[in-house]
Design a protein around this motif. Structure first.
Motif, mmCIF file in Angstrom:
data_model
loop_
_atom_site.group_PDB
_atom_site.id
_atom_site.type_symbol
_atom_site.label_atom_id
_atom_site.label_comp_id
_atom_site.label_asym_id
_atom_site.label_seq_id
_atom_site.Cartn_x
_atom_site.Cartn_y
_atom_site.Cartn_z
ATOM 1 N N VAL A 1 13.997 30.222 -7.725
ATOM 2 C CA VAL A 1 13.447 28.939 -7.307
ATOM 3 C C VAL A 1 14.020 28.608 -5.927
ATOM 4 O O VAL A 1 15.238 28.539 -5.756
ATOM 5 N N ASP A 2 13.141 28.418 -4.958
ATOM 6 C CA ASP A 2 13.560 28.099 -3.576
ATOM 7 C C ASP A 2 14.584 29.101 -3.042
ATOM 8 O O ASP A 2 15.579 28.729 -2.415
ATOM 9 N N GLY A 3 14.365 30.383 -3.326
ATOM 10 C CA GLY A 3 15.237 31.432 -2.803
ATOM 11 C C GLY A 3 16.537 31.621 -3.571
ATOM 12 O O GLY A 3 17.347 32.455 -3.196
ATOM 13 N N ARG A 4 16.772 30.843 -4.625
ATOM 14 C CA ARG A 4 18.002 30.944 -5.433
ATOM 15 C C ARG A 4 17.656 31.396 -6.838
ATOM 16 O O ARG A 4 16.682 30.939 -7.419
ATOM 17 N N TRP A 5 18.483 32.256 -7.421
ATOM 18 C CA TRP A 5 18.300 32.678 -8.810
ATOM 19 C C TRP A 5 19.088 31.727 -9.705
ATOM 20 O O TRP A 5 20.280 31.519 -9.497
ATOM 21 N N ILE A 6 18.390 31.126 -10.681
ATOM 22 C CA ILE A 6 19.023 30.213 -11.631
ATOM 23 C C ILE A 6 18.702 30.698 -13.047
ATOM 24 O O ILE A 6 17.701 31.373 -13.263
ATOM 25 N N PRO A 7 19.544 30.350 -14.019
ATOM 26 C CA PRO A 7 19.254 30.787 -15.383
ATOM 27 C C PRO A 7 18.012 30.096 -15.940
ATOM 28 O O PRO A 7 17.711 28.959 -15.566
ATOM 29 N N ARG A 8 17.294 30.778 -16.804
ATOM 30 C CA ARG A 8 16.165 30.167 -17.515
ATOM 31 C C ARG A 8 16.724 29.215 -18.572
ATOM 32 O O ARG A 8 17.882 29.324 -18.963
ATOM 33 N N PRO A 9 15.923 28.271 -19.061
ATOM 34 C CA PRO A 9 16.444 27.246 -19.981
ATOM 35 C C PRO A 9 17.129 27.798 -21.237
ATOM 36 O O PRO A 9 18.074 27.200 -21.731
ATOM 37 N N PHE A 10 16.677 28.923 -21.772
ATOM 38 C CA PHE A 10 17.282 29.460 -22.988
ATOM 39 C C PHE A 10 17.980 30.791 -22.738
ATOM 40 O O PHE A 10 18.082 31.631 -23.634
ATOM 41 N N ASP A 11 18.487 30.979 -21.523
ATOM 42 C CA ASP A 11 19.236 32.183 -21.187
ATOM 43 C C ASP A 11 20.488 32.253 -22.055
ATOM 44 O O ASP A 11 21.286 31.323 -22.074
ATOM 45 N N GLN A 12 20.629 33.318 -22.818
ATOM 46 C CA GLN A 12 21.839 33.519 -23.610
ATOM 47 C C GLN A 12 22.262 34.974 -23.466
ATOM 48 O O GLN A 12 21.528 35.881 -23.810
ATOM 49 N N ARG A 13 23.425 35.174 -22.936
ATOM 50 C CA ARG A 13 23.913 36.514 -22.618
ATOM 51 C C ARG A 13 24.137 37.363 -23.873
ATOM 52 O O ARG A 13 23.772 38.527 -23.916
ATOM 53 N N HIS A 14 24.758 36.775 -24.884
ATOM 54 C CA HIS A 14 25.118 37.520 -26.091
ATOM 55 C C HIS A 14 24.505 36.862 -27.327
ATOM 56 O O HIS A 14 24.537 35.643 -27.458
#
Length: 163
Positions: free
Chosen positions: A54-67
């Protein structure tokens, strides 16, 4: 002093995110055992990431869960009864911090002002739960069985956000 609050829910707390690109990657491993005896188990682990540009920046998606972890165990003390336990965990979801303050209006009223921090700049607490299940099986014929189940979910309380 007069206090007015911004509505907690509604259009004011929603924003539209139009990502330029989306990236989701992950892998999942699972295993199980059930030979029809007294014991059965299953388990899985997933490693994943989901991000929006978004606007050149990478941000986590709303339900991003690594593990993500899921473990289940079943014990069958008799042919008609079974007891089961399942534990589930996932790493923290992203959240957007809210900052509240008191401001004075032009006519001197005191108002509560709400500002938002960086989009998905915080992480909520990790999620985990334990479920227990008791089942009674009622054989009706060789091919058909009815079941009566009772589930209990054991919840954990978490009271603060991670910064």
């Amino acid at each position: 002093m007069l206090f007015r609050s911004v509505p907690e829910e509604g259009p004011e707390d929603r924003i539209r995110i139009d990502p330029t690109r989306v990236r989701a990657r992950g892998v999942e491993l699972s295993a199980d055992y059930d030979a029809g005896g007294r014991f059965a188990w299953s388990g899985s682990y997933a490693l994943a990431t989901a991000r929006d540009e978004v606007d050149g920046r990478w941000i986590p998606r709303p339900f991003d869960q690594r593990h993500t972890v899921h473990v289940e165990f079943v014990y069958r003390p008799t042919r008609h009864w079974s007891l089961g336990w399942a534990w589930q965990y996932h790493s923290p979801w992203p959240g957007t911090p809210e900052i509240y303050g008191v401001v004075s209006s032009a006519n001197g009223d005191q108002l509560i002002d709400r500002q938002f921090g960086a989009l998905y700049g915080n992480r909520m607490p990790a999620y985990h739960r334990l479920d227990a299940r008791v089942m009674r099986h009622f054989p009706r014929s060789e091919e058909h069985t009815s079941e009566l189940q009772s589930h209990v979910r054991i919840s954990y309380a978490v009271f603060c956000l991670k910064k």
